[in-house]
Design a protein around this motif. Structure first.
Motif, PDB file in Angstrom:
ATOM      1  N   ASP A 102       0.808  -1.216   0.000  1.00  0.00           N
ATOM      2  CA  ASP A 102       0.000   0.000   0.000  1.00  0.00           C
ATOM      3  C   ASP A 102       0.843   1.269   0.000  1.00  0.00           C
ATOM      4  OD1 ASP A 102      -2.279  -1.468  -0.146  1.00  0.00           O
ATOM      5  OD2 ASP A 102      -2.984  -1.028   1.878  1.00  0.00           O
ATOM      6  N   SER A 109      -4.391   3.654   4.104  1.00  0.00           N
ATOM      7  CA  SER A 109      -4.436   4.253   5.434  1.00  0.00           C
ATOM      8  C   SER A 109      -3.577   5.512   5.467  1.00  0.00           C
ATOM      9  CB  SER A 109      -3.925   3.253   6.480  1.00  0.00           C
ATOM     10  OG  SER A 109      -2.537   3.064   6.326  1.00  0.00           O
ATOM     11  N   SER A 110      -3.822   6.350   6.462  1.00  0.00           N
ATOM     12  CA  SER A 110      -3.051   7.595   6.569  1.00  0.00           C
ATOM     13  C   SER A 110      -1.581   7.314   6.864  1.00  0.00           C
ATOM     14  CB  SER A 110      -3.654   8.502   7.637  1.00  0.00           C
ATOM     15  OG  SER A 110      -3.675   7.830   8.879  1.00  0.00           O
ATOM     16  N   ASP A 111      -1.288   6.197   7.530  1.00  0.00           N
ATOM     17  CA  ASP A 111       0.113   5.828   7.769  1.00  0.00           C
ATOM     18  C   ASP A 111       0.837   5.543   6.461  1.00  0.00           C
ATOM     19  OD1 ASP A 111      -0.369   6.025  10.472  1.00  0.00           O
ATOM     20  OD2 ASP A 111      -0.711   3.870  10.730  1.00  0.00           O
ATOM     21  N   ASP A 112       0.167   4.836   5.556  1.00  0.00           N
ATOM     22  CA  ASP A 112       0.776   4.475   4.280  1.00  0.00           C
ATOM     23  C   ASP A 112       0.771   5.616   3.275  1.00  0.00           C
ATOM     24  OD1 ASP A 112       1.392   1.907   5.115  1.00  0.00           O
ATOM     25  OD2 ASP A 112      -0.506   1.076   4.405  1.00  0.00           O
TER      26      ASP A 112
END
Length: 190
Positions: A76, A107-110
């Motif tokens: 991702d 996701s916001s992390d990715d």
């Protein structure tokens, strides 16, 4: 007239975990995708077919997606960087990039690094958008009509650019090479 069967007469395809794995492998071989998009595809295939395996269909979908991640067919973070870069090169703004990554299930992390890169390239993307659409300094003649200027501002907004950035680019008159060079220099364009 040709023999056409009623869609309700058609037999639904039979699907099990092994066939689901084959479908996933063919999908990731053909398309760059995220985990969420692969899960959507697999769950659609399950809905459209008769599930004949003993296990739960959605658990099988998740297991197949886990396997694709372990094999590094899904990443991702890499997908987000690739997708954001392509959108920025097409002249789309940060808001549009952020929205598309959200829709793609990243996701916001990715997506954090990809969005930060899109923010760094915001001016260059807006200039590319203006060049492609022949707005502002790339227009044939100056846009004196307020309605035309509003339509151009709306096009910038739909492309995901900030209104301040759109105003700044549209303020440059066609043929003003010095102002265009200053914008290009600020955007680090050649």
């Amino acid at each position: 007239m040709a023999n056409r069967r009623n869609p309700s007469d058609r037999r639904r395809a039979r699907l099990d975990a092994a066939r689901l794995d084959e479908l996933a492998l063919a999908y990731v071989a053909r398309f760059a995708t995220s985990r969420a998009k692969l899960l959507r595809y697999l769950s659609r295939k399950v809905r459209e077919s008769d599930w004949i395996d003993a296990g739960d269909a959605m658990a099988a979908c998740a297991a197949v997606a886990d396997r694709m991640e372990r094999l590094r067919f899904l990443d991702d973070k890499h997908y987000a960087a690739m997708r954001a870069g392509a959108m920025t090169r097409r002249g789309l703004g940060v808001r549009r990039v952020r929205a598309q990554l959200f829709v793609d299930g990243i996701s916001s992390d990715d997506s954090g690094e990809a969005i930060a890169e899109a923010e760094e390239q915001a001016l260059a993307a807006a200039i590319g958008f203006a060049r492609r659409r022949r707005f502002g300094p790339f227009a044939v003649r100056a846009a004196d009509d307020p309605a035309l200027r509003e339509r151009q501002m709306a096009a910038f907004a739909r492309a995901g650019h900030s209104l301040a950035l759109a105003r700044r680019i549209l303020a440059v008159a066609p043929g003003d090479e010095a102002a265009l060079a200053a914008l290009d220099g600020e955007a680090a364009l050649d």
